[in-house]
Design a protein around this motif. Structure first.
Motif, mmCIF file in Angstrom:
data_model
loop_
_atom_site.group_PDB
_atom_site.id
_atom_site.type_symbol
_atom_site.label_atom_id
_atom_site.label_comp_id
_atom_site.label_asym_id
_atom_site.label_seq_id
_atom_site.Cartn_x
_atom_site.Cartn_y
_atom_site.Cartn_z
ATOM 1 N N LEU A 58 0.537 -1.521 0.160
ATOM 2 C CA LEU A 58 0.185 -0.243 0.171
ATOM 3 C C LEU A 58 0.946 1.291 0.040
ATOM 4 C CD1 LEU A 58 -0.160 0.950 3.663
ATOM 5 C CD2 LEU A 58 -1.677 -0.634 3.579
ATOM 6 N N ALA A 59 2.396 1.081 0.151
ATOM 7 C CA ALA A 59 2.294 2.352 0.697
ATOM 8 C C ALA A 59 2.903 3.594 -0.713
ATOM 9 C CB ALA A 59 4.518 2.047 1.057
ATOM 10 N N ASN A 60 3.306 3.008 -1.790
ATOM 11 C CA ASN A 60 2.615 3.711 -3.011
ATOM 12 C C ASN A 60 1.904 4.290 -3.742
ATOM 13 O OD1 ASN A 60 5.752 4.975 -2.981
ATOM 14 N ND2 ASN A 60 6.340 2.635 -3.390
ATOM 15 N N GLY A 61 0.625 3.508 -3.433
ATOM 16 C CA GLY A 61 -0.620 3.307 -3.912
ATOM 17 C C GLY A 61 -1.772 2.590 -3.960
ATOM 18 N N PHE A 62 -2.474 1.837 -4.357
ATOM 19 C CA PHE A 62 -2.843 1.058 -5.067
ATOM 20 C C PHE A 62 -3.394 0.443 -6.306
ATOM 21 C CE2 PHE A 62 -8.159 -0.450 -4.927
ATOM 22 C CZ PHE A 62 -7.651 -1.626 -3.714
ATOM 23 N N ASP A 63 -3.408 -1.272 -6.035
ATOM 24 C CA ASP A 63 -3.481 -2.030 -7.040
ATOM 25 C C ASP A 63 -4.265 -2.726 -6.570
ATOM 26 O OD1 ASP A 63 -3.215 -3.898 -8.694
ATOM 27 O OD2 ASP A 63 -1.239 -3.943 -8.893
ATOM 28 N N PRO A 64 -5.894 -2.898 -7.709
ATOM 29 C CA PRO A 64 -6.389 -3.781 -7.256
ATOM 30 C C PRO A 64 -5.977 -5.726 -7.006
ATOM 31 C CG PRO A 64 -7.323 -2.383 -8.682
ATOM 32 C CD PRO A 64 -6.008 -1.801 -8.472
#
Length: 443
Positions: free
Chosen positions: A182-188
């Motif tokens: 989660l540290a650098n954004g959200f990937d489904p």
């Protein structure tokens, strides 16, 4: 960020706290990670007294000693807010290496002060960035790391928030996800890969043993903020689930264990011009008024704040709603394909367009004013609201009808963190010097 005082505000009960004095200053961690400014994060002191000559201004900035902390989600800084509340100073720094070596934990998140004087902090992961829902104990006098609260091998798969209720010998914790995911954004894809949580964990408060894991299922994806009712005798509360747009009520059953049921559901919106064909509301913060009458939460992506009357605990009733930015504003790139709600117009306060969407919430003790900021987590801000990275976040104030329900924006209140001396910054959680409805727990 830890801010604890041995004496506390001294209110005998939540209802007594509602009669306390009006807030005059608030504290907010301000984040530079993932922005264009390479400066330390800092703790801002903001004047919120309408009678003051510095109303709506940052009157003090306490810089941290390190870069890219993501203050509130990383290192632990013990801040003295008692000696000079308007100009707090760092009292002690708890280094990450102490958490690594003594507890095997990293990414501390939620802080609560305990009745025995210790400080307890939940953590998101281990030193390698994997999910690990453990808890750090600090000595309440020296703030040295004492060790883990949980027993060896009993940490939850993921960590985030927690709330305890001593009269019923229970603590409940929630799950976000693995820090490295989660540290650098959200990937489904990370959801399908098992890197995000969907469970509540029930713990014996006295023995520190994990008693139960309640899987909330597909309707309970990413349960973040957990709130027991403030009444210390209550055996129920609510948790907001970000990904699924649901609020669950958790409660003690007649058999003595714990269960949960979905009581509010915010449908995802079918959209064009966004990264996915459906956009969740993304419930990111919830809180309960001190009289346990109203529940508030923010939909960070849809852009609205909602107020529910929870007098009937199992059937919350929507009594207030207000749009403050978000991803579906009428002049933006996203088109909502089918929805009963009209796409809201952008929100402009004193000539400043509100960036991002409503996120962190803090309610005044008397329940009449709701403070709102727009930054969630810098990596997610950068992904979903890149303009906020360039322009900085804002703090707003909402006037609350605490009799009949209802929310209205205070047009005379705006703290623009895009105008900070070292460049635009991301302001996060709002805290009061003497305690508030998201940190105080009554025994």
């Amino acid at each position: 960020m830890a801010s604890c005082s041995g004496c506390g505000p001294g209110y005998r009960s939540p209802l007594d706290a509602m009669k306390g004095p009006r807030e005059e200053i608030v504290y907010l961690p301000c984040i530079y990670r993932n922005t264009n400014t390479l400066k330390p994060d800092y703790l801002a002191t903001v004047d919120v007294d309408p009678k003051s000559s510095t109303y709506c201004q940052v009157i003090h900035r306490l810089p941290m000693p390190n870069l890219c902390d993501e203050l509130h989600h990383s290192g632990i800084y013990v801040v003295d807010v008692e000696t000079n509340p308007r100009a707090p100073q760092i009292h002690k720094i708890v280094e990450p290496v102490d958490l690594f070596w003594k507890c095997g934990l990293a990414n501390p998140h939620t802080t609560h002060c305990l009745g025995n004087g210790q400080v307890m902090i939940s953590c998101l992961g281990d030193p390698s960035g994997n999910g690990k829902g453990g808890f750090v104990l600090l000595d309440g006098q020296t703030f040295d790391v004492v060790g883990n609260w949980e027993h060896p091998g009993e940490a939850a798969p993921f960590g985030y928030d927690f709330w305890y209720q001593p009269q019923h010998n229970v603590m409940i914790s929630t799950e976000w996800g693995a820090p490295k995911a989660l540290a650098n954004g959200f990937d489904p894809a990370d959801v399908a890969g098992g890197h995000y949580g969907s469970c509540l964990h029930v713990w014996n408060w006295d023995t520190h043993r994990k008693l139960q894991t309640i899987d909330l299922g597909k309707d309970g994806g990413i349960p973040l903020e957990v709130r027991f009712l403030h009444d210390p005798s209550a055996t129920e509360g609510y948790v907001g689930c970000a990904l699924s747009g649901s609020v669950f009520r958790f409660y003690k059953t007649l058999e003595g264990d714990w269960a949960a049921e979905s009581v509010i559901s915010i449908p995802s919106k079918k959209v064009e011009g966004w990264t996915l064909p459906e956009m969740p509301g993304l419930i990111t913060d919830i809180l309960i008024s001190l009289d346990d009458r109203f529940l508030y939460f923010s939909n960070w992506l849809h852009g609205d704040i909602r107020q529910y009357d929870i007098t009937d605990r199992r059937k919350p009733r929507l009594v207030g709603q207000l749009f403050l930015g978000g991803s579906i504003v009428s002049d933006g790139p996203v088109k909502v394909l089918q929805d009963r709600e009209k796409q809201p117009d952008p929100r402009i306060i004193q000539g400043r367009r509100v960036p991002g969407g409503p996120q962190m919430l803090q309610l005044s003790l008397d329940g009449l004013r709701l403070y709102v900021t727009t930054s969630l987590y810098s990596g997610w801000d950068k992904q979903f609201y890149p303009d906020m990275i360039k322009e900085g976040s804002v703090m707003m104030q909402i006037d609350v009808d605490s009799v009949n329900g209802g929310l209205s924006l205070n047009e005379n209140f705006l703290v623009d963190f895009g105008k900070e001396p070292d460049g635009p910054v991301l302001a996060h959680e709002v805290r009061y010097p003497g305690g508030d409805c998201t940190s105080d727990i009554w025994l």
